[in-house]
Design a protein around this motif. Sequence first.
Motif, short mmCIF file in Angstrom:
data_model
loop_
_atom_site.label_atom_id
_atom_site.label_comp_id
_atom_site.label_asym_id
_atom_site.label_seq_id
_atom_site.Cartn_x
_atom_site.Cartn_y
_atom_site.Cartn_z
N SER A 147 0.68 -1.20 -0.07
CA SER A 147 0.11 0.00 0.07
C SER A 147 0.87 1.20 -0.04
N PRO A 148 2.02 1.33 0.72
CA PRO A 148 2.63 2.73 0.80
C PRO A 148 3.22 2.92 -0.66
N LEU A 149 3.61 2.02 -1.55
CA LEU A 149 4.22 2.19 -2.74
C LEU A 149 2.84 2.51 -3.85
N TRP A 150 1.83 2.16 -3.58
CA TRP A 150 0.71 2.40 -4.15
C TRP A 150 0.54 3.98 -4.04
N MET A 151 0.72 4.41 -2.62
CA MET A 151 0.33 5.78 -2.47
C MET A 151 1.40 6.56 -3.00
N MET A 152 2.62 6.19 -2.80
CA MET A 152 3.53 6.94 -3.59
C MET A 152 3.49 7.09 -5.09
N PHE A 153 2.89 6.07 -5.74
CA PHE A 153 2.58 6.26 -7.05
C PHE A 153 1.35 7.18 -7.26
N LEU A 154 0.57 7.22 -6.78
CA LEU A 154 -0.52 8.10 -6.86
C LEU A 154 -0.03 9.52 -6.52
N MET A 196 -11.95 2.36 -6.23
CA MET A 196 -11.39 1.20 -6.52
C MET A 196 -10.78 0.66 -5.25
N TRP A 197 -10.30 1.43 -4.42
CA TRP A 197 -9.63 1.03 -3.14
C TRP A 197 -10.79 0.28 -2.30
N ALA A 205 -6.36 -8.58 1.05
CA ALA A 205 -6.30 -8.41 2.35
C ALA A 205 -5.13 -7.30 2.44
N TRP A 206 -4.16 -7.14 1.66
CA TRP A 206 -3.09 -6.05 1.50
C TRP A 206 -3.43 -4.70 1.49
N LEU A 207 -4.83 -4.58 0.89
CA LEU A 207 -5.31 -3.15 0.81
C LEU A 207 -6.43 -3.03 1.72
N ASN A 208 -6.46 -3.96 2.79
CA ASN A 208 -7.28 -3.45 3.93
C ASN A 208 -6.43 -2.73 5.04
N GLN A 209 -5.98 -1.58 4.73
CA GLN A 209 -5.32 -0.87 5.43
C GLN A 209 -6.22 0.77 5.53
N SER A 210 -6.85 1.00 6.57
CA SER A 210 -7.82 2.18 6.87
C SER A 210 -6.73 3.52 6.24
N TRP A 211 -5.51 3.50 6.63
CA TRP A 211 -4.92 4.90 6.74
C TRP A 211 -4.70 4.95 5.07
#
Length: 320
Positions: A147-154, A196-197, A205-211
């Motif tokens: 998830s942190p890498l996806w946030m960096m991409f966005l 999408m999230w 499961a790896w996307l199931n992070q509330s932050w």
Amino acid sequence: MQQREVMSQLIEQDHIAQQDIETAMFVSQVYPPAPNWYGFLSKLLLCFGALAIACGVIFFVAANWQDMSRLIKFVLLQLLVVAPIIIYLRSKTHTLLSQISLTSAFILLGALMAYFGQTYQTGADPWQLFFNWALLGLPWVIISRFSPLWMMFLALLNLSLVLYHDALGTLLPFGINRDESLFWCLLSLNYLSLIMWELCRVNYAWLNQSWAGRLLAIATIFCANALALMAIFSYNTSWLGGAVWVFLMVMTYVVYRKIRPDLFMLALGCLSGVVIVVGWSANILKHIDDGNMFILLFLLTIGLTSAAAVWLKKLMKEFQ
């Protein structure tokens, strides 16, 4: 958090004896046991170690940059990108080590592309660097399941949109001004990402992070608020921004109140509502004396925030 809230209620209602509170906290895992601390410290040291190595490499390159030839610089930067990939290939997939390795490679790819663009003048506009960086690193982002890498991409995509509008003007072909076009593009990107999230977090499961979802929601609400305030205070923008803000508020209530209760999202919606209502009131009261206007806006803000706090406190008990 749910276990902590249940234990707090049991203690407040005297269902647990005073001498047994600490034992109950360990049994319910409100206080994490020793193995959990070991796992947390291992992950924390791994992240700090990767960060220290990355900073050391950056300082080494910066200190010796003037003494290196162009070929050595390219070889060094390419080796820095390849090294984390080798670590990823030699580690188990979808572990923290492999995910941090891909994240490091993704970051170092940006440094390589920046030097490549500086050397060969491939593009004068900074938005091209960040967009191509995100585009070339997308395969690593997909396979990382991090998830942190996806946030960096966005974040890179958002930055690319901001720099594009700053350099070339509006992206939308509707004849709207630059600022409104920028917020429409950012709103579309972040809101689609949030949708999408929400759809994928159930199956992955790896996307199931509330932050992560909350960061996307903050970015979405910020853009929607900007468009609504533009519609309120400017005569050069359309009413569509206000209509979209109303739609988002309704969807926030329906989704996070009825379908998937989330107190943070509802609190974010309340904050957005307070900002827009106060802004709309300020636009109506702008013709009266400044002192009286600020007093009325102050009282309105206090009343709205108090009402929101009471409602959210009631929802907190309901969600428990």
